[in-house]
Design a protein around this motif. Sequence first.
Motif, mmCIF file in Angstrom:
data_model
loop_
_atom_site.group_PDB
_atom_site.id
_atom_site.type_symbol
_atom_site.label_atom_id
_atom_site.label_comp_id
_atom_site.label_asym_id
_atom_site.label_seq_id
_atom_site.Cartn_x
_atom_site.Cartn_y
_atom_site.Cartn_z
ATOM 1 N N ILE A 98 -11.517 68.060 -7.447
ATOM 2 C CA ILE A 98 -11.167 67.482 -6.143
ATOM 3 C C ILE A 98 -11.100 65.968 -6.302
ATOM 4 O O ILE A 98 -12.086 65.330 -6.695
ATOM 5 C CB ILE A 98 -12.191 67.864 -5.061
ATOM 6 C CG1 ILE A 98 -12.243 69.384 -4.878
ATOM 7 C CG2 ILE A 98 -11.845 67.176 -3.733
ATOM 8 C CD1 ILE A 98 -13.308 69.838 -3.907
ATOM 9 N N LEU A 99 -9.960 65.393 -5.989
ATOM 10 C CA LEU A 99 -9.745 63.963 -6.106
ATOM 11 C C LEU A 99 -9.499 63.353 -4.740
ATOM 12 O O LEU A 99 -8.645 63.831 -3.988
ATOM 13 C CB LEU A 99 -8.545 63.668 -7.017
ATOM 14 C CG LEU A 99 -8.097 62.213 -7.119
ATOM 15 C CD1 LEU A 99 -9.173 61.370 -7.807
ATOM 16 C CD2 LEU A 99 -6.772 62.095 -7.859
ATOM 17 N N GLY A 104 -6.575 51.668 0.287
ATOM 18 C CA GLY A 104 -6.651 50.452 -0.527
ATOM 19 C C GLY A 104 -6.511 50.722 -2.007
ATOM 20 O O GLY A 104 -6.686 49.815 -2.827
ATOM 21 N N PHE A 105 -6.165 51.952 -2.377
ATOM 22 C CA PHE A 105 -6.049 52.309 -3.785
ATOM 23 C C PHE A 105 -4.959 51.502 -4.484
ATOM 24 O O PHE A 105 -5.138 51.039 -5.611
ATOM 25 C CB PHE A 105 -5.763 53.810 -3.913
ATOM 26 C CG PHE A 105 -5.258 54.227 -5.252
ATOM 27 C CD1 PHE A 105 -6.107 54.256 -6.353
ATOM 28 C CD2 PHE A 105 -3.917 54.588 -5.435
ATOM 29 C CE1 PHE A 105 -5.639 54.639 -7.600
ATOM 30 C CE2 PHE A 105 -3.450 54.967 -6.676
ATOM 31 C CZ PHE A 105 -4.317 54.995 -7.757
ATOM 32 N N GLU A 106 -3.820 51.321 -3.835
ATOM 33 C CA GLU A 106 -2.703 50.616 -4.464
ATOM 34 C C GLU A 106 -3.068 49.171 -4.797
ATOM 35 O O GLU A 106 -2.672 48.648 -5.853
ATOM 36 C CB GLU A 106 -1.479 50.655 -3.553
ATOM 37 C CG GLU A 106 -0.221 50.095 -4.200
ATOM 38 C CD GLU A 106 1.010 50.392 -3.361
ATOM 39 O OE1 GLU A 106 1.464 51.548 -3.385
ATOM 40 O OE2 GLU A 106 1.492 49.459 -2.676
ATOM 41 N N GLU A 107 -3.860 48.528 -3.939
ATOM 42 C CA GLU A 107 -4.274 47.153 -4.195
ATOM 43 C C GLU A 107 -5.283 47.085 -5.346
ATOM 44 O O GLU A 107 -5.345 46.091 -6.075
ATOM 45 C CB GLU A 107 -4.896 46.526 -2.937
ATOM 46 C CG GLU A 107 -3.900 46.199 -1.838
ATOM 47 C CD GLU A 107 -3.423 47.446 -1.099
ATOM 48 O OE1 GLU A 107 -4.060 48.512 -1.262
ATOM 49 O OE2 GLU A 107 -2.407 47.361 -0.372
ATOM 50 N N LEU A 109 -5.275 49.028 -7.947
ATOM 51 C CA LEU A 109 -4.732 49.656 -9.146
ATOM 52 C C LEU A 109 -4.707 48.713 -10.340
ATOM 53 O O LEU A 109 -4.903 49.145 -11.487
ATOM 54 C CB LEU A 109 -3.319 50.171 -8.866
ATOM 55 C CG LEU A 109 -2.658 50.988 -9.971
ATOM 56 C CD1 LEU A 109 -3.515 52.188 -10.320
ATOM 57 C CD2 LEU A 109 -1.260 51.421 -9.565
ATOM 58 N N THR A 110 -4.476 47.440 -10.117
ATOM 59 C CA THR A 110 -4.387 46.498 -11.235
ATOM 60 C C THR A 110 -5.744 46.017 -11.712
ATOM 61 O O THR A 110 -5.831 45.321 -12.720
ATOM 62 C CB THR A 110 -3.547 45.268 -10.831
ATOM 63 O OG1 THR A 110 -4.125 44.674 -9.660
ATOM 64 C CG2 THR A 110 -2.117 45.673 -10.540
ATOM 65 N N PHE A 117 -12.858 53.458 -8.454
ATOM 66 C CA PHE A 117 -12.527 53.408 -7.034
ATOM 67 C C PHE A 117 -12.177 54.789 -6.495
ATOM 68 O O PHE A 117 -12.091 54.990 -5.295
ATOM 69 C CB PHE A 117 -11.347 52.429 -6.836
ATOM 70 C CG PHE A 117 -11.047 52.103 -5.396
ATOM 71 C CD1 PHE A 117 -11.941 51.339 -4.653
ATOM 72 C CD2 PHE A 117 -9.881 52.542 -4.790
ATOM 73 C CE1 PHE A 117 -11.669 51.029 -3.332
ATOM 74 C CE2 PHE A 117 -9.600 52.228 -3.469
ATOM 75 C CZ PHE A 117 -10.500 51.467 -2.744
ATOM 76 N N LEU A 118 -11.954 55.754 -7.385
ATOM 77 C CA LEU A 118 -11.535 57.098 -6.992
ATOM 78 C C LEU A 118 -12.706 58.076 -7.066
ATOM 79 O O LEU A 118 -13.151 58.436 -8.156
ATOM 80 C CB LEU A 118 -10.409 57.590 -7.915
ATOM 81 C CG LEU A 118 -9.093 56.813 -7.882
ATOM 82 C CD1 LEU A 118 -8.139 57.358 -8.933
ATOM 83 C CD2 LEU A 118 -8.454 56.882 -6.508
#
Length: 391
Positions: A98-99, A104-107, A109-110, A117-118
């Motif tokens: 399960i994920l 705010g994940f896209e911000e 990502l770098t 964060f996940l």
Amino acid sequence: MQVFKTFLKIAKKKFPSVLLYYIIFTVIVIAMSKIGASDHETSFTATKADIYIIDEDDSTASHALSDYLSSMHNPVTLKDTDTMTLQDALYYQNVDYILTIPEGFEEQLTDSDARDFLPVSMRKDNSNGYFVDQQVTEYLSSVRLFMAGGFSLSEAITKSSESLSKGNDTTVLNLEEKETDGAQIGLTYFFQYLPYVLINMLLLGMTPILMTFNQKDLGARISCSSLSLKSRNAQITLGCIVFSLFVWLLFILTALFIYGPDTLFSINGLHSLLNSAMVLLFSIALTLLVSTFSLKQQSLSMIANVASLGLCFLSGIFVPQYLLGKGVLAVAHFLPTYWYIRLNSMLGGISDEILTTAKYWRFIGIQFGFFVAIFCIYLVSSKYQKRSRNA
């Protein structure tokens, strides 16, 4: 050049034992590199697992990650998303993984901590969840590295999805920006275990020769001759260089024979050669330092085993660095082999770190600094030992 010729004569007598070490260590290194390459190539083989994804970010990056995982696994639909329902689904093996993709994940990502964060949930007794988790890490690392190479987010997502879907490992972009093949991975593992071989062969092969010249009686006989001390040291140094280069070139030619010139003399291969040359310099300095002490063959073998095994286990050569504890890694920072293997992993594309030109030369400089430090200690020790013998 009488001293140099004598050095070569002694080295010739030691050659059978050195050759025996070469054969044994080469077989081990080749076997371990083949196993490592095989594991690397099959570690991300497509396997269907039951997954459930909660997308709270609803962004381009989150949709791309969901699509990537869904293309390789079986997405499961659950009626509710409350904690109890999710735990029941895991308990009754309706879901393997399960994920949750938070807002705010896209911000994030770098950032280097984007993986943390996940939030994830999986069964501890089922390997499928760990396998999917590794794929998530692989995907995020690939996207970050493409972006570090100058690609936009959408381009990085597209290239990562295409490459990873074909089974290519894009954890690290190599310096040629080509797909990592089996030969390159095999060469990476070959260089990974090379320090263990070099340290052993130089300590066990060259130290007895140097210890012979350091004997009090032989040193006195050479001092009584017309040969100057400067010339004597220069010839011994030349002998050390010839011996060390001979041992190093044995393995380079072996790698050339196994992996071919296209792989060995590629940009990554040449950078790996320079990296291994730093280990060679350190091994020479360590050998010179050990040779200043009067040791028996049994003691020398013990020191060689302790030095080679200790350096390899503590720095991540035999045990991956991500499996080592923080305390061990803190100690490993003071070992040249730590920086060697860290750089070798980035060159081979088996590390999550981003390799840059500045980082490459910084790691090379750190290893060269270790060589200079050990060599300076050798000079001090050599001077002290000479005073003790003359006293």
